[in-house]
Design a protein around this motif. Structure first.
Motif, short mmCIF file in Angstrom:
data_model
loop_
_atom_site.label_atom_id
_atom_site.label_comp_id
_atom_site.label_asym_id
_atom_site.label_seq_id
_atom_site.Cartn_x
_atom_site.Cartn_y
_atom_site.Cartn_z
N VAL A 208 0.57 -1.17 -0.01
CA VAL A 208 -0.17 0.45 0.17
C VAL A 208 0.92 1.61 0.10
O VAL A 208 0.35 2.01 -0.61
CB VAL A 208 -0.90 -0.24 1.42
CG1 VAL A 208 -1.66 1.16 1.21
CG2 VAL A 208 -2.42 -1.27 1.06
N THR A 209 1.36 0.72 0.81
CA THR A 209 2.84 2.38 0.59
C THR A 209 3.52 2.67 -0.25
O THR A 209 3.56 3.96 -0.87
CB THR A 209 4.23 2.25 2.07
OG1 THR A 209 3.56 1.66 3.27
CG2 THR A 209 4.90 3.38 1.88
N LEU A 210 3.95 2.07 -1.05
CA LEU A 210 4.18 1.78 -2.25
C LEU A 210 3.46 2.43 -3.27
O LEU A 210 3.77 3.34 -4.45
CB LEU A 210 5.10 -0.02 -2.77
CG LEU A 210 6.00 0.10 -3.86
CD1 LEU A 210 7.20 0.72 -3.78
CD2 LEU A 210 6.24 -1.88 -4.34
N VAL A 211 2.48 1.70 -3.97
CA VAL A 211 1.59 2.80 -4.37
C VAL A 211 1.28 3.89 -4.12
O VAL A 211 1.04 4.55 -5.10
CB VAL A 211 -0.02 1.32 -4.21
CG1 VAL A 211 -0.88 2.02 -5.52
CG2 VAL A 211 0.58 -0.01 -4.73
N ASN A 212 0.74 4.17 -2.39
CA ASN A 212 0.51 5.40 -2.28
C ASN A 212 2.22 6.42 -2.78
O ASN A 212 1.73 7.78 -2.99
CB ASN A 212 0.38 5.52 -1.49
CG ASN A 212 -1.26 5.08 -0.45
OD1 ASN A 212 -1.50 5.18 -1.58
ND2 ASN A 212 -1.59 4.19 0.23
N THR A 213 3.39 5.94 -1.89
CA THR A 213 4.40 7.03 -2.47
C THR A 213 4.93 6.90 -3.96
O THR A 213 4.43 8.08 -4.44
CB THR A 213 5.32 6.30 -1.20
OG1 THR A 213 4.80 6.09 0.13
CG2 THR A 213 6.53 7.43 -1.17
N ILE A 214 5.43 6.11 -4.29
CA ILE A 214 5.84 5.93 -5.59
C ILE A 214 5.37 6.08 -6.33
O ILE A 214 4.78 6.99 -7.76
CB ILE A 214 6.84 4.88 -5.77
CG1 ILE A 214 7.47 4.45 -4.66
CG2 ILE A 214 7.17 5.01 -6.38
CD1 ILE A 214 8.77 5.80 -4.65
N GLY A 215 3.41 5.98 -6.60
CA GLY A 215 2.27 5.95 -7.03
C GLY A 215 2.64 4.85 -8.76
O GLY A 215 2.11 4.99 -9.59
N ILE A 216 3.01 3.99 -8.65
CA ILE A 216 3.20 2.68 -9.24
C ILE A 216 1.59 1.41 -9.12
O ILE A 216 1.40 1.34 -8.18
CB ILE A 216 4.52 1.05 -9.26
CG1 ILE A 216 4.96 0.95 -8.07
CG2 ILE A 216 5.06 2.04 -9.99
CD1 ILE A 216 6.15 0.18 -8.70
N PRO A 217 1.24 1.18 -10.03
CA PRO A 217 0.56 0.08 -9.69
C PRO A 217 1.05 -1.52 -9.64
O PRO A 217 2.72 -1.66 -9.59
CB PRO A 217 -0.40 -0.12 -11.19
CG PRO A 217 0.21 0.92 -12.10
CD PRO A 217 1.57 1.17 -11.21
N VAL A 218 -0.12 -1.60 -8.93
CA VAL A 218 0.66 -3.27 -7.47
C VAL A 218 -0.47 -4.48 -8.22
O VAL A 218 -1.66 -3.65 -7.47
CB VAL A 218 1.23 -3.25 -6.16
CG1 VAL A 218 1.58 -4.81 -5.64
CG2 VAL A 218 1.88 -2.12 -6.57
N VAL A 219 0.10 -4.87 -8.99
CA VAL A 219 -1.41 -6.24 -9.24
C VAL A 219 -0.89 -7.82 -8.80
O VAL A 219 0.04 -7.57 -8.57
CB VAL A 219 -1.08 -6.80 -10.81
CG1 VAL A 219 -2.47 -8.13 -11.15
CG2 VAL A 219 -1.53 -5.39 -11.87
N MET A 220 -1.57 -7.94 -8.04
CA MET A 220 -1.98 -9.29 -6.78
C MET A 220 -2.47 -9.87 -6.97
O MET A 220 -3.48 -10.12 -7.77
CB MET A 220 -2.13 -8.64 -5.76
CG MET A 220 -1.32 -7.58 -4.76
SD MET A 220 -1.92 -7.80 -2.94
CE MET A 220 -1.08 -5.87 -1.94
#
Length: 183
Positions: free
Chosen positions: A122-134
């Motif tokens: 969640v932090t990665l998506v919010n901070t860096i702004g890259i989409p994460v597909v799980m």
């Protein structure tokens, strides 16, 4: 990043029974894009940049964030330092999308490991702004639903429950369409 530009990305979750082709389908889609692009100039100016278009990782078998990070650096660092280093790598290589497969392994995490890893994503998506597909099996449903923030983030672009087809009109159309391709 461009001055005043705030990246906005969301996640996507694919959940389904084991063996239905979730990982294979995503890998086929990713193979349509180069994994790395080497940039040597920008507007006529020299530029040395290797951009990672997509990165696919398998969640560690024990659901440990430390195990995920150890693959890419030395083991003497704490989890907090490892998370900062991974965030810096995402920024340095301008990673376009992060795909995390076998997310059901988070259910095996002990001592808050699943919560830490979900918070990291969640932090990665919010901070860096890259989409994460799980991507994961139905075992991952309880994890994702128990973490409201992750469920909200995971469904930002949507989620897909990939199940077997039912024996109905859709199935009959599918079989009729595929049957002509039989040898």
């Amino acid at each position: 990043f461009i001055q005043g530009f705030r990246p906005n990305a969301s996640g996507f979750t694919i959940i389904g029974m084991s063996g239905v082709g979730k990982s294979t389908a995503v890998e086929k889609i990713l193979s349509l894009y180069p994994q790395c692009i080497s940039h040597d100039s920008y507007h006529g100016q020299p530029l040395v940049l290797t951009q990672i278009v997509w990165l696919k990782l398998d969640c560690p078998h024990d659901g440990s964030l430390k195990q995920l990070c150890y693959r890419y650096t030395k083991s003497r660092y704490t989890v907090d330092v490892l998370m900062v280093l991974m965030t810096q790598l995402v920024n340095l290589y301008q990673i376009g999308i992060l795909v995390i497969d076998e997310i059901q392994h988070l259910s095996l995490a002990k001592g808050g490991g699943s919560e830490k890893m979900l918070n990291f994503f969640v932090t990665l998506v919010n901070t860096i702004g890259i989409p994460v597909v799980m991507i994961g099996t139905t075992k991952a449903m309880s994890i994702l639903q128990s973490e409201f923030r992750q469920a909200r983030r995971g469904s930002g672009q949507g989620d897909l429950l990939w199940d077997r087809m039912h024996n109905d009109l859709s199935w009959e159309i599918f079989v009729a369409s595929m049957w002509k391709h039989q040898w």
